[in-house]
Write an enzyme that holds these catalytic residues in place. Structure first.
Site, mmCIF file in Angstrom:
data_model
loop_
_atom_site.group_PDB
_atom_site.id
_atom_site.type_symbol
_atom_site.label_atom_id
_atom_site.label_comp_id
_atom_site.label_asym_id
_atom_site.label_seq_id
_atom_site.Cartn_x
_atom_site.Cartn_y
_atom_site.Cartn_z
ATOM 1 N N CYS A 2 0.837 -1.189 0.000
ATOM 2 C CA CYS A 2 0.000 0.000 0.000
ATOM 3 C C CYS A 2 0.881 1.251 0.000
ATOM 4 C CB CYS A 2 -0.939 0.088 1.199
ATOM 5 S SG CYS A 2 -2.080 -1.273 1.296
ATOM 6 N N ASN A 101 -1.837 2.406 5.667
ATOM 7 C CA ASN A 101 -0.916 1.357 5.220
ATOM 8 C C ASN A 101 -0.471 0.610 6.478
ATOM 9 O OD1 ASN A 101 1.176 -0.177 4.143
ATOM 10 N ND2 ASN A 101 2.633 1.521 4.212
ATOM 11 N N GLY A 102 -0.736 -0.695 6.509
ATOM 12 C CA GLY A 102 -0.356 -1.475 7.689
ATOM 13 C C GLY A 102 -1.437 -2.488 8.004
ATOM 14 N N GLU A 483 18.179 -17.056 -7.401
ATOM 15 C CA GLU A 483 17.744 -15.710 -7.796
ATOM 16 C C GLU A 483 17.193 -15.721 -9.239
ATOM 17 O OE1 GLU A 483 16.908 -13.045 -6.635
ATOM 18 O OE2 GLU A 483 17.254 -11.455 -8.086
ATOM 19 N N GLU A 490 8.508 -14.576 -10.674
ATOM 20 C CA GLU A 490 7.723 -13.411 -10.247
ATOM 21 C C GLU A 490 7.294 -12.521 -11.397
ATOM 22 O OE1 GLU A 490 9.762 -11.007 -7.338
ATOM 23 O OE2 GLU A 490 11.635 -11.108 -8.424
ATOM 24 N N HIS A 506 19.636 -36.051 -6.603
ATOM 25 C CA HIS A 506 18.915 -36.487 -5.400
ATOM 26 C C HIS A 506 17.421 -36.200 -5.506
ATOM 27 C CE1 HIS A 506 22.684 -37.384 -3.430
ATOM 28 N NE2 HIS A 506 23.136 -36.232 -3.879
ATOM 29 N N LYS A 605 6.210 -4.126 -3.830
ATOM 30 C CA LYS A 605 7.659 -3.929 -3.733
ATOM 31 C C LYS A 605 8.157 -4.013 -2.292
ATOM 32 C CE LYS A 605 11.656 -2.570 -5.370
ATOM 33 N NZ LYS A 605 12.388 -3.630 -6.075
HETATM 34 C C1 F6R Z 1 12.270 -10.063 -5.554
HETATM 35 C C2 F6R Z 1 11.987 -9.031 -4.591
HETATM 36 C C3 F6R Z 1 11.660 -9.430 -3.197
HETATM 37 C C4 F6R Z 1 12.479 -8.585 -2.199
HETATM 38 C C5 F6R Z 1 12.076 -8.923 -0.760
HETATM 39 C C6 F6R Z 1 12.905 -8.154 0.246
HETATM 40 O O1 F6R Z 1 12.583 -9.534 -6.795
HETATM 41 O O2 F6R Z 1 12.027 -7.858 -4.888
HETATM 42 O O3 F6R Z 1 11.883 -10.786 -3.006
HETATM 43 O O4 F6R Z 1 13.832 -8.844 -2.411
HETATM 44 O O5 F6R Z 1 10.727 -8.607 -0.575
HETATM 45 O O6 F6R Z 1 12.746 -6.786 0.114
HETATM 46 P P1 F6R Z 1 13.755 -5.773 0.753
HETATM 47 O O7 F6R Z 1 15.084 -5.972 0.121
HETATM 48 O O8 F6R Z 1 13.178 -4.424 0.440
HETATM 49 O O9 F6R Z 1 13.788 -6.051 2.223
#
Ligand code: F6R
Length: 610
Positions: A2, A101-102, A483, A490, A506, A605
């Site tokens: 949010c 937000n929360g 990664e 995603e 395995h 994000k």
């Molecule tokens: C993947 C991605 C998430 C963040 C994770 C941690 O592309 O963006 O997996 O890496 O949510 O977020 P931060 O680094 O902001 O703590």
């Protein structure tokens, strides 16, 4: 999770709020809404979907001239994405409007109390109870006191902005556990969940702390604690530029951010990597230098991509700095009984600096007496402020939801930390110098890989129909397999598994057939031959292979269907190179599938809820 924004000033609020919501949209895009004080009334508009939907709705309605308002872009937690569940929420009278937000943990209990007192709810959200609670207290107390009283009753986290038709020249904002910044302009204020929505108006900001409440009027602000005691706040200067928050001609933020990596790594190491001395200088750790010297263990806590950078760091630190390292998912760490003492450093890695689990892990570590450190990109974020010491990435805003440049910047800083701690221990000058001089070349080498974007797109086209991928790497490149798999999951919604290549036989090899391709990260390193054996085993079972290999490796073509070459570097530094083609591969697959690369479904994000 949010995004909230509020504006109070002399300009029309709607364009400012919509612009701000677009910047904050990466935090959630299930629905959006605004409430504007327009003369004697509040106009409220909401829309399911992205901010553009709300913008369309606004352009179809009569122009709103009000200069005070609040807005929200939602990542749904309580209640599905719908107009009713969208913010801003209002009280029964329709006079008090709020964005949140929360998460409010005791909302059911509070809701039943409010229902008994005759309040009518329109949504299924936890947020709506706050505005009714304020309405309830506002019967006897003034607006500000009612807000403070409501906050005392709430258990959970919040970033809040509230307006009231009866006190139309005011916004009240409050923060506990969710980020909130106050931009201070010329007779105007912009409040927002992060700097990207503020920077176009002002670079002067106040970081609100947990438990603080600010009252904003047209030409004044006052910050108090929840007991209404005045707090004097420092105004800081933002170090982000407007240009950094734009796409600058790239079709997507993700592509811009992938292409920025030579520069962001350079920024991470500039003035910190001292090649001549084979050393690193980290100003942010100066005050804890003595403690670092006597550390017995480092525990890295982080989530998602930041967790994977921590895994690379574990290989670095154990092999070259000679210090035991554990890497923990922050979400697990907080529920275990971690064994920590004053000779343990708990290092949080976080792009946003607001990830709820990572923050909770740091708080737990502090309680247990450990030294807390941070590698954080967002200046002034909660994790940056709550750790004892730390290092900023200074990678600029990362707007694409999938993390790219933050990852390579984090790995670069972990490398610096390895040099710092290693040279305090038994890393020789010769070794330090070798690592430092190779590290200094990395930005230029990444430039070479980025130029292969078109070639990688051509390979992506060949593999677009596949629904599953196995990503494999060993030693330093095992975290890169994880990664790479995360990136394609995603943003391209393709099932992928990352595995240490030695583990393949395995279990995962059972998956392999002609429809299940593998991506092997197989640079010319100490585990090259072992990786080749793994590739042969896949080939023998009819599986297709894309190899990420070292330039000049002709042999590899015999074992792979497609090869993407990366330049030569030290074995320990290959993750910084091998991850780039995997970012680009995921990006091109997603674009070819016409997906919204910067805002993948269901994601946000910054994960500020548990
Ligand atoms: C993947 C991605 C998430 C963040 C994770 C941690 O592309 O963006 O997996 O890496 O949510 O977020 P931060 O680094 O902001 O703590």
């Amino acid at each position: 999770m949010c995004g909230i924004i509020g504006y109070i000033g002399k300009q029309k609020a709607v364009p400012i709020l919509i612009e701000g919501l677009k910047r904050l949209e990466y935090r959630g895009y299930d629905s959006a809404g605004v409430s504007i004080i327009d003369g004697k009334k509040i106009i409220n508009l909401k829309s399911v979907g992205k901010v553009a939907e709300l913008e369309n709705k606004l352009s179809d309605s009569k122009e709103i001239l009000g200069t005070i308002g609040i807005a929200h872009t939602r990542w749904a937690t309580h209640g599905k994405p719908s107009d009713q569940n969208s913010h801003p929420h209002c009280d029964c009278s329709g006079k008090i409007h709020l964005v949140h937000n929360g998460i409010i943990e005791n909302y059911l209990e509070l809701k039943s109390y409010l229902l008994k007192n005759g309040h009518k709810f329109k949504s299924e959200t936890d947020s709506e109870i706050i505005v009714h609670l304020i309405e309830e207290f506002n019967k006897k107390l003034d607006f500000k006191e009612a807000v403070l009283e409501a906050l005392k009753k709430i258990r959970g986290t919040y970033g809040l902005a509230i307006i009231n038709q009866d006190e139309p020249e005011k916004i009240i904002v409050a923060r506990l556990g969710s980020p909130l910044l106050l931009g201070v302009g010329e007779k105007e204020f912009v409040i927002a969940s992060d700097a990207s929505a503020i920077i176009r108006h002002t670079d002067q900001v106040i970081y609100l702390e947990d438990g603080e409440v600010a009252e904003l009027s047209l030409d004044n602000y006052e910050v108090n604690n929840i007991k209404n005691k005045k707090i004097s706040k420092k105004i800081s200067k933002l170090d982000w530029s407007m240009e950094q928050a734009r796409k600058s001609g790239f079709p997507h933020f993700m592509m811009k951010e992938i292409f920025e990596q030579p520069e962001t790594i350079q920024i991470a190491i500039s003035g910190r990597l001292v090649v001549a001395d084979g050393m690193a200088k980290l100003g942010g750790l100066r005050d804890v230098a003595e403690k670092l010297r006597h550390l017995e263990k480092i525990v890295i806590v982080s989530c998602g991509t930041s967790y994977y950078s921590g895994l690379v760091g574990e290989y670095f630190l154990e092999e070259y700095a000679g210090i035991p390292v554990e890497v923990e998912y922050a979400s697990e760490f907080r529920y275990r009984k971690p064994l920590l003492n004053e000779r343990t450093a708990v290092l949080a890695i976080s792009q946003s600096g607001e990830t709820a689990d990572t923050l909770a892990a740091i708080r737990e570590a502090k309680n247990k007496g450990a030294l807390t450190l941070g590698i954080v990109n967002t200046v002034g974020s909660t994790i940056a402020r709550e750790t004892d010491a730390g290092i900023y990435n200074h990678a600029g805003p990362e707007i694409g939801v999938a993390s790219t440049k933050a990852f390579t910047s984090q790995v670069s800083i972990l490398l610096l930390l390895t040099l710092l701690v290693g040279r305090q221990r038994d890393m020789t000058f010769v070794m330090g110098k070798r690592i430092a001089s190779e590290m200094a070349k990395i930005p230029k080498l990444i430039e070479k890989i980025i130029k292969k974007s078109v070639e990688i797109k051509r390979i992506a086209k060949k593999y677009i129909q596949y629904k599953d991928f196995l990503y494999m790497g060993r030693k330093y490149n095992f975290p890169i397999a994880l990664e790479g798999a995360l990136k394609i999951k995603e943003i391209a919604y393709v099932h992928a598994e990352g595995y240490p290549s030695g583990e393949m036989k395995h279990g995962p090899i059972a998956l392999i057939d002609k429809d299940f391709p593998s991506i092997f990260i197989v640079p010319k390193d100490s585990v090259y031959e072992k990786n080749i054996s793994g590739m042969q085993e896949i080939k023998a079972r009819g599986g297709k292979i894309i190899a990420i290999a070292t330039v000049g490796d002709k042999e590899i073509k015999k074992h792979a269907d497609d090869v993407i070459y990366i330049p030569k570097t030290l074995e320990m530094l290959t993750p910084l190179l091998s991850v780039i083609p995997l970012q680009l591969f995921a990006y091109h697959i997603a674009v070819l599938k016409k997906l919204d690369v910067d805002k993948p479904r269901n994601l946000a994000k910054s994960v500020t809820v548990e």
